[in-house]
Structure formats: C-alpha cells, structure tokens
Motif scaffolding. Structure first.
Motif, mmCIF file in Angstrom:
data_model
loop_
_atom_site.group_PDB
_atom_site.id
_atom_site.type_symbol
_atom_site.label_atom_id
_atom_site.label_comp_id
_atom_site.label_asym_id
_atom_site.label_seq_id
_atom_site.Cartn_x
_atom_site.Cartn_y
_atom_site.Cartn_z
ATOM 1 N N TRP A 98 -12.070 12.057 2.893
ATOM 2 C CA TRP A 98 -11.077 11.040 3.241
ATOM 3 C C TRP A 98 -11.667 9.973 4.157
ATOM 4 O O TRP A 98 -11.247 8.811 4.120
ATOM 5 N N GLN A 117 5.691 4.094 2.203
ATOM 6 C CA GLN A 117 4.950 4.042 0.948
ATOM 7 C C GLN A 117 4.493 2.619 0.620
ATOM 8 O O GLN A 117 3.347 2.390 0.238
ATOM 9 N N ILE A 120 1.635 1.477 3.018
ATOM 10 C CA ILE A 120 0.339 2.040 2.647
ATOM 11 C C ILE A 120 -0.226 1.304 1.440
ATOM 12 O O ILE A 120 -1.411 0.936 1.407
ATOM 13 N N TYR A 140 -8.194 7.198 -4.792
ATOM 14 C CA TYR A 140 -7.178 7.891 -4.022
ATOM 15 C C TYR A 140 -5.767 7.618 -4.537
ATOM 16 O O TYR A 140 -5.419 6.501 -4.905
ATOM 17 N N SER A 141 -4.963 8.675 -4.544
ATOM 18 C CA SER A 141 -3.524 8.546 -4.722
ATOM 19 C C SER A 141 -2.872 8.905 -3.393
ATOM 20 O O SER A 141 -3.466 9.616 -2.570
ATOM 21 N N TYR A 142 -1.658 8.438 -3.175
ATOM 22 C CA TYR A 142 -1.040 8.613 -1.862
ATOM 23 C C TYR A 142 0.473 8.595 -1.981
ATOM 24 O O TYR A 142 1.040 8.162 -2.988
ATOM 25 N N TYR A 143 1.120 9.087 -0.914
ATOM 26 C CA TYR A 143 2.574 9.182 -0.913
ATOM 27 C C TYR A 143 3.082 9.169 0.528
ATOM 28 O O TYR A 143 2.413 9.655 1.449
ATOM 29 N N SER A 144 4.274 8.607 0.712
ATOM 30 C CA SER A 144 4.963 8.672 2.000
ATOM 31 C C SER A 144 6.462 8.752 1.760
ATOM 32 O O SER A 144 6.993 8.072 0.876
ATOM 33 N N VAL A 180 -4.223 15.700 3.754
ATOM 34 C CA VAL A 180 -5.213 15.285 2.770
ATOM 35 C C VAL A 180 -5.589 16.472 1.893
ATOM 36 O O VAL A 180 -5.637 17.615 2.335
ATOM 37 N N TYR A 184 -6.347 12.883 -2.602
ATOM 38 C CA TYR A 184 -4.922 12.611 -2.401
ATOM 39 C C TYR A 184 -4.618 12.704 -0.908
ATOM 40 O O TYR A 184 -5.153 13.563 -0.199
ATOM 41 N N PHE A 185 -3.759 11.816 -0.429
ATOM 42 C CA PHE A 185 -3.280 11.954 0.944
ATOM 43 C C PHE A 185 -1.830 11.506 1.027
ATOM 44 O O PHE A 185 -1.330 10.739 0.197
ATOM 45 N N SER A 186 -1.147 12.009 2.033
ATOM 46 C CA SER A 186 0.225 11.607 2.287
ATOM 47 C C SER A 186 0.421 11.421 3.780
ATOM 48 O O SER A 186 -0.257 12.062 4.593
#
Length: 215
Positions: A98, A117, A120, A140-144, A180, A184-186
């Motif tokens: 990361w 989201q 980011i 990278y994929s990500y979410y909030s 992480v 992928y991270f959120s």
C-alpha cells in the motif's frame, strides 16, 4: 503460520512460489498500527538458500497474523549484522505494498464538499506519477462508507499521506479507519468486527513478558 514467499519487485499476482519460499528465516514479524505503519521485519541467515535474493524493492508475501489473509510487503532496507555468537545474518525491513501510493504526488488537489468515497476517488484520479508506464495507483480498488461531506487541500504531498498520513488526511478530516488487503483498501467509520474481536490481555495468563526499548 505460512512460510513467507519472496517475489520479484514487479510481481502483482502472487499465485506462484516466486523466487522461493523463505523457509530458512530465523524470524518474521509483522507490526500493524491503526491508521499507521504496516511493516514486516525478517531475520535471515547468510547461509540461507535465498540470502542473496533479499534485495531492496523485492516483495515478501506473509501472513500478518493467524486470521488475516497473506499480505505483500516491499523491502526498503537490508542490513547485514553479526550476532553475539559470531554468526552473520540479514535483517530485511519491508512495508506493505500500500505504501507504493507514496510514489505518487498531489500537486494541487482540492476535494470540496464530498463524502468519503467521492473524496478518495477525487484524489486518486488527480495524482501525478513520474513513471506513467507503470502507475501502481490504477491497480487499487477502494471503498468508504463515510457519508458526511467535507473539504481539504493537498499541495505537494504524497497520495498515501493524503489518505492517512497528515492531520488534513481523509482518515483524520473525514474520520475513519484504514483497512488494506493487497491492492484493495477502505477507509470506513469502523472496521467490521473491531469491537467483537476485542478481549482483555491479562499478565501471566495471556501476556508472559513485557519489554521496553528506548532508542
């Protein structure tokens, strides 16, 4: 725990044994802090099969604990030292992959009145990376799940710092906790299961020893 595996610096799939399994490792310790460092430290003998392969930028795949899936850690420092008994060994220091996001810079990026989201995504879409041929950000994929709207300004800071590393970061300004897992991270209001997994550590029962190291 699984035997750590060493990979070339360009590996992204982690589906093979890479450069080899580090079965000769003397120790392998992963330290993770909430919204902080996520690092691996390995002690490896110079008589080990993969001694010469432990090089900066290469990746070690290891389990951070007994329950979480394996994670990739990029080597950033290799130190050779002599132990008290006269034998030689290597200490390899690595950070979670990361941290590659710190190679990208935000020159002048200002997410305004956005939820987590969207904020980011705003900064992920507007980063600058000098190496356009292999930009890790797009892996990278990500979410909030943060729905509160907020605003911030990022000028001349790394992408990773804008996410969690500064007082003005997404994690601090919007309020959230980083998770992480590989690419992928959120950043969410609260990690799922963070309260359910809590327990009391009792000295002489769960905790056998305490050591303080002041440097």
């Amino acid at each position: 725990l699984m035997i750590p595996i060493l990979y070339e610096s360009t590996e992204t799939a982690f589906t093979t044994n890479g450069l080899g399994r580090l079965a000769d490792a003397i120790s392998c310790t992963v330290t993770e802090e909430r919204n902080g460092s996520f690092e691996l430290q390995m002690e490896y003998p110079i008589t080990g099969v993969h001694y010469v392969d432990l090089a900066i930028r290469r990746i070690i795949l290891a389990k951070p604990n007994q329950t979480d899936p394996t994670q990739p850690f990029r080597i950033y420092r290799v130190q050779t030292e002599q132990t008290r008994d006269g034998t030689m060994q290597v200490k390899a220091y690595a950070r979670h992959l990361w941290y590659d996001l710190n190679d990208s810079i935000l020159l002048d990026v200002r997410p305004t009145n956005l939820a987590g989201q969207d904020a980011i995504q705003w900064i992920m879409d507007r980063h600058f990376n000098a190496d356009f041929t292999d930009d890790p950000v797009y892996r990278y994929s990500y979410y909030s799940d943060i729905t509160d709207e907020n605003s911030a300004e990022y000028q001349g800071v790394s992408l990773g710092s804008a996410l969690i590393g500064t007082d003005n970061s997404i994690a601090n300004r919007w309020g959230g906790e980083l998770f992480v897992d590989g690419y992928y991270f959120s950043i969410c209001k609260q990690l799922e299961g963070s309260l359910q997994n809590a327990f009391e550590i009792r000295y002489s029962v769960d905790l056998m020893d305490v050591t303080e190291d002041i440097d």
